[in-house]
Design an enzyme around this catalytic site. Structure first.
Site, PDB file in Angstrom:
ATOM      1  N   HIS A  87       7.213  -3.108   6.199  1.00  0.00           N
ATOM      2  CA  HIS A  87       6.523  -1.914   5.710  1.00  0.00           C
ATOM      3  C   HIS A  87       7.266  -0.649   6.091  1.00  0.00           C
ATOM      4  O   HIS A  87       7.254   0.330   5.354  1.00  0.00           O
ATOM      5  CB  HIS A  87       5.097  -1.873   6.262  1.00  0.00           C
ATOM      6  CG  HIS A  87       4.260  -3.018   5.801  1.00  0.00           C
ATOM      7  ND1 HIS A  87       2.975  -3.235   6.245  1.00  0.00           N
ATOM      8  CD2 HIS A  87       4.504  -4.019   4.914  1.00  0.00           C
ATOM      9  CE1 HIS A  87       2.469  -4.316   5.675  1.00  0.00           C
ATOM     10  NE2 HIS A  87       3.375  -4.808   4.868  1.00  0.00           N
TER      11      HIS A  87
ATOM     12  N   ASP B  63       5.868  -6.808   8.495  1.00  0.00           N
ATOM     13  CA  ASP B  63       5.220  -5.514   8.720  1.00  0.00           C
ATOM     14  C   ASP B  63       6.312  -4.547   9.160  1.00  0.00           C
ATOM     15  O   ASP B  63       7.430  -4.655   8.690  1.00  0.00           O
ATOM     16  CB  ASP B  63       4.091  -5.644   9.752  1.00  0.00           C
ATOM     17  CG  ASP B  63       2.995  -4.603   9.565  1.00  0.00           C
ATOM     18  OD1 ASP B  63       3.331  -3.418   9.414  1.00  0.00           O
ATOM     19  OD2 ASP B  63       1.799  -4.952   9.583  1.00  0.00           O
TER      20      ASP B  63
END
Length: 524
Positions: free
Chosen positions: A327, A293
Site C-alpha cells: 500500500h 500492506d
C-alpha cells in the site's frame, strides 16, 4: 570504487558503495577478499559471507578505473552450536521446537546457534542477549500453522508493587494480548539474525489470514518481534508469509538491517514488511520488501501508549533499498501517537506500490503526535499510483468513521490533535503515475505546516490506462485519476523545478493553502 564497511559480523561483512546513484553502482565491480575474487556485482550494498570469526581480512572493490581496499576484523565467537546436535530433525514434519529452543537456551555469551540446510517446523522461539542465530543457505525455519500451539503474550501486566506495567505484546498500537511470534526477543541486547536461510511465518498454511480483523483467542503474531531490545542486527535472511506485521521492532533501539528480503503475498492482510514502533536509531540498507500492506511503516503507538509509555520514534535512515507492491513504500503512521521525527529515505527504488511517501494520522492520536523532519531524496518511483499522499483524516480504526474523526469542519485544538511539520522531497523521478502526484489534506484546526517538493519529474500513464483510485483513506473524499496536485489545509507549499506530464490538470488545485511558492512548475 570507494566504499564503506557498514557492518562486521562473526562470519560476514556488509559494504556500501560510496556514490550518489540509486541502488546500483555506475559500473560492475569485482569483490576481492584477501586478493581472491569472491563476487561480481552492480549493487550498491553487498554482503560477503563464508568468513571465519576473530580474523583479519582485506576487502577490495576493483573496477576498470582502479581498486579500493580496506581492512577489517570479524567479531569473536565463543562457540558454534549446531541445532542437529541437540536433536533437531529438519525434515519439515517433526516438531523441532524443543531442540531449537534448547540450543538457544544453552548458547553462551557471543555464541552462535547454527541452523544447517533443512526445513525445521517450529512453534515460537525466544532469543536472548549476546547471541547469533545463523540460518545457513537452504535452511527454512517454518512456523507451525496451528494457532493452538502458540503461547499467549499478555499485553500489559501490573507489576507486583502496582507502580508500573510490564508490556509483552502489542497489536496495532495498543498493548493487547497477542500470540507469540515465531521469533521473539524480549529485553535482549546484541542479537544478530543472519544467513541466507528463510524464516517462514506460516501465514499461508494456517488460518491467520481468515477474518484478520477479528480477535480469536488473541491477536495474530508477527514473524519477528523485538520487544524492548538494544543493538539488534538482521543480515541476508529472507522473512516471508507472515501472519501479520512481518518484522516488528518495539521500543527497540540501535537496529541494523542489511540485505534482507521480506516477501508476503500481495493479497495477504496487514502483512506490513518492517514496522519499527517507538524505536530510535534504525538503519536499513540494501533491503528488498514486497508485501500485502505497507513495505515500511514508522510508528509509535496509539494514545494510551503515548500517554503512559511515551517514546518518540527517531533517527531513521533507509537507503539503497527496493520497496515493491504494498500500500505504501515508506509510511509514517498512523499508529504514531508518540511522534516520528528525523527520517531520511534516499537512493531507493519504489516499484508498483500504491503510494510512495505515505503520511497518515487523525484526530485522537494526541499532543505528542508530531511528524517532522521527513526527508526523501534521490528516489525512482516506477508504476507508483500516488507518489505523495499526506492524510490527517485516516479512517482505519474502530472509531475511524466517526463524526469526530471525519468531520471536515473546524474543531477546537485539544489534547488529541496531531501535527504534521516539515516534509521535504527532492530529486525524484516518477513514471507510470495513475491517480495523483500529490494529495495533502490537513485538519482545518491544524494545517500541515510545510511541504517542499524540489526537482520532481512525474509522468502519468495514458488516460486509457488509468482508473479512479482512493488516494487517501478518508470518508467523503472522491476517487481520483490523473490529478496532479491537490492540497487543502496547508500552511506552506513550495514547488521548485516540478514537471508533471500527462495529468488531467494544468494547475495545482489548492484550497486553504496559506503560502504557496512555485518556481519552474510545469503541469500538462
Amino acid at each position: 570504487m570507494k566504499f564503506t564497511i557498514q557492518a562486521v559480523f562473526k562470519r560476514s561483512v556488509t559494504i556500501e558503495c560510496d556514490n550518489q546513484t540509486i541502488c546500483y553502482a555506475p559500473e560492475e565491480y569485482s569483490v576481492l577478499l584477501d586478493g581472491e575474487e569472491r563476487a561480481r556485482s552492480t549493487l550498491n550494498v553487498l554482503t560477503v559471507d563464508g568468513l571465519q570469526p576473530d580474523s583479519d581480512y582485506t576487502l577490495s572493490l576493483r573496477t576498470e578505473d582502479g581498486e579500493e581496499t580496506q581492512s577489517f576484523h570479524t567479531e569473536a565467537e565463543s562457540v558454534l552450536l549446531d541445532v542437529r546436535s541437540f536433536g533437531a530433525h529438519g525434515d519439515g514434519e517433526t516438531d523441532d521446537t524443543i531442540y531449537l529452543q534448547a540450543a538457544i537456551s544453552a548458547c553462551p555469551k557471543d555464541g552462535t546457534v547454527y541452523v544447517p540446510a533443512g526445513t525445521y517446523l517450529s512453534r515460537p522461539l525466544f532469543l536472548k542477549s549476546y547471541m547469533s542465530l545463523w540460518l545457513d543457505e537452504g535452511a527454512v525455519l517454518k512456523g507451525d500453522p496451528d494457532r493452538n500451539h502458540y503461547p499467549l503474550m499478555p499485553g500489559m501486566t501490573k507489576t507486583t508493587d502496582g507502580t508500573c506495567e510490564y508490556n509483552l505484546a502489542s497489536w496495532e498500537g495498543n498493548p493487547e494480548t497477542s500470540f507469540a511470534s515465531l521469533i521473539s526477543a524480549i529485553g535482549a541486547e546484541h542479537v544478530d539474525i543472519v544467513g541466507r536461510g528463510h524464516i517462514d511465518g506460516g501465514g499461508a498454511e494456517g488460518d491467520w489470514w481468515q477474518n484478520p480483523k477479528v480477535m480469536r483467542t488473541a491477536w495474530r503474531p508477527n514473524t519477528i518481534f523485538l520487544n524492548h531490545c538494544r543493538h539488534v542486527r538482521l543480515q541476508s535472511i529472507t522473512v516471508k508469509n507472515s501472519p501479520s506485521w512481518t518484522v516488528h521492532p518495539y521500543y527497540t533501539d540501535h537496529i541494523g538491517v542489511y540485505n534482507i528480503t521480506i516477501w508476503n503475498p500481495s493479497d495477504s492482510p496487514n502483512t506490513d514488511g518492517f514496522d519499527p514502533e517507538s524505536c530510535d536509531d534504525i538503519l536499513i540498507l540494501g533491503t528488498k520488501i514486497s508485501v500485502g500492506d505497507d513495505c515500511i511503516a514508522l510508528k509509535s503507538g496509539k494514545y494510551y501508549m503515548s500517554q503512559n509509555h511515551h517514546k518518540i520514534s527517531d533517527h531513521f535512515t533507509i537507503r539503497n533499498s527496493f520497496l515493491e507492491r504494498g500500500h505504501g513504500s515508506v509510511t509514517v503512521g498512523s499508529e504514531a501517537a508518540g511522534g516520528v521525527i528525523n527520517v531520511e529515505v534516499a537512493q531507493c527504488i519504489f516499484d508498483g506500490t500504491d503510494r510512495g511517501l505515505r503520511i497518515k494520522t487523525r484526530r485522537g492520536r494526541g499532543p505528542e503526535t508530531r511528524y517532522d523532519g521527513v526527508y526523501f531524496h534521490d528516489i525512482i518511483m516506477k508504476d507508483v499510483h500516488m507518489p505523495f499522499t499526506f492524510n490527517m483524516f485516516y479512517f482505519c480504526d474502530p472509531d475511524g468513521h466517526s463524526d469526530y474523526v471525519q468531520n471536515q469542519s473546524f474543531h477546537p485544538v485539544d489534547d488529541k490533535t496531531p501535527t504534521i511539520g516539515t516534509i521535504r522531497a527532492e530529486n525524484i523521478t516518477c513514471t507510470g503515475a495513475d491517480a495523483c502526484m500529490l494529495v495533502a489534506y490537513g485538519l482545518p484546526e491544524r494545517y500541515i505546516e510545510n511541504i517542499v517538493l524540489k526537482n520532481i519529474k512525474v509522468d502519468f500513464l495514458p488516460k486509457s490506462e488509468r482508473k479512479p483510485r482512493q488516494t487517501i483513506m478518508m470518508d467523503h473524499f472522491p476517487e481520483m485519476s490523473g490529478r496532479a496536485i491537490y492540497a487543502r489545509n496547508v500552511k506552506r507549499l513550495t514547488l521548485e523545478n516540478v514537471e508533471i506530464t500527462g495529468s488531467d490538470d494544468t494547475e495545482p488545485v489548492l484550497q486553504d493553502v496559506l503560502d504557496y511558492d512555485s518556481v519552474h512548475v510545469s503541469i500538462n
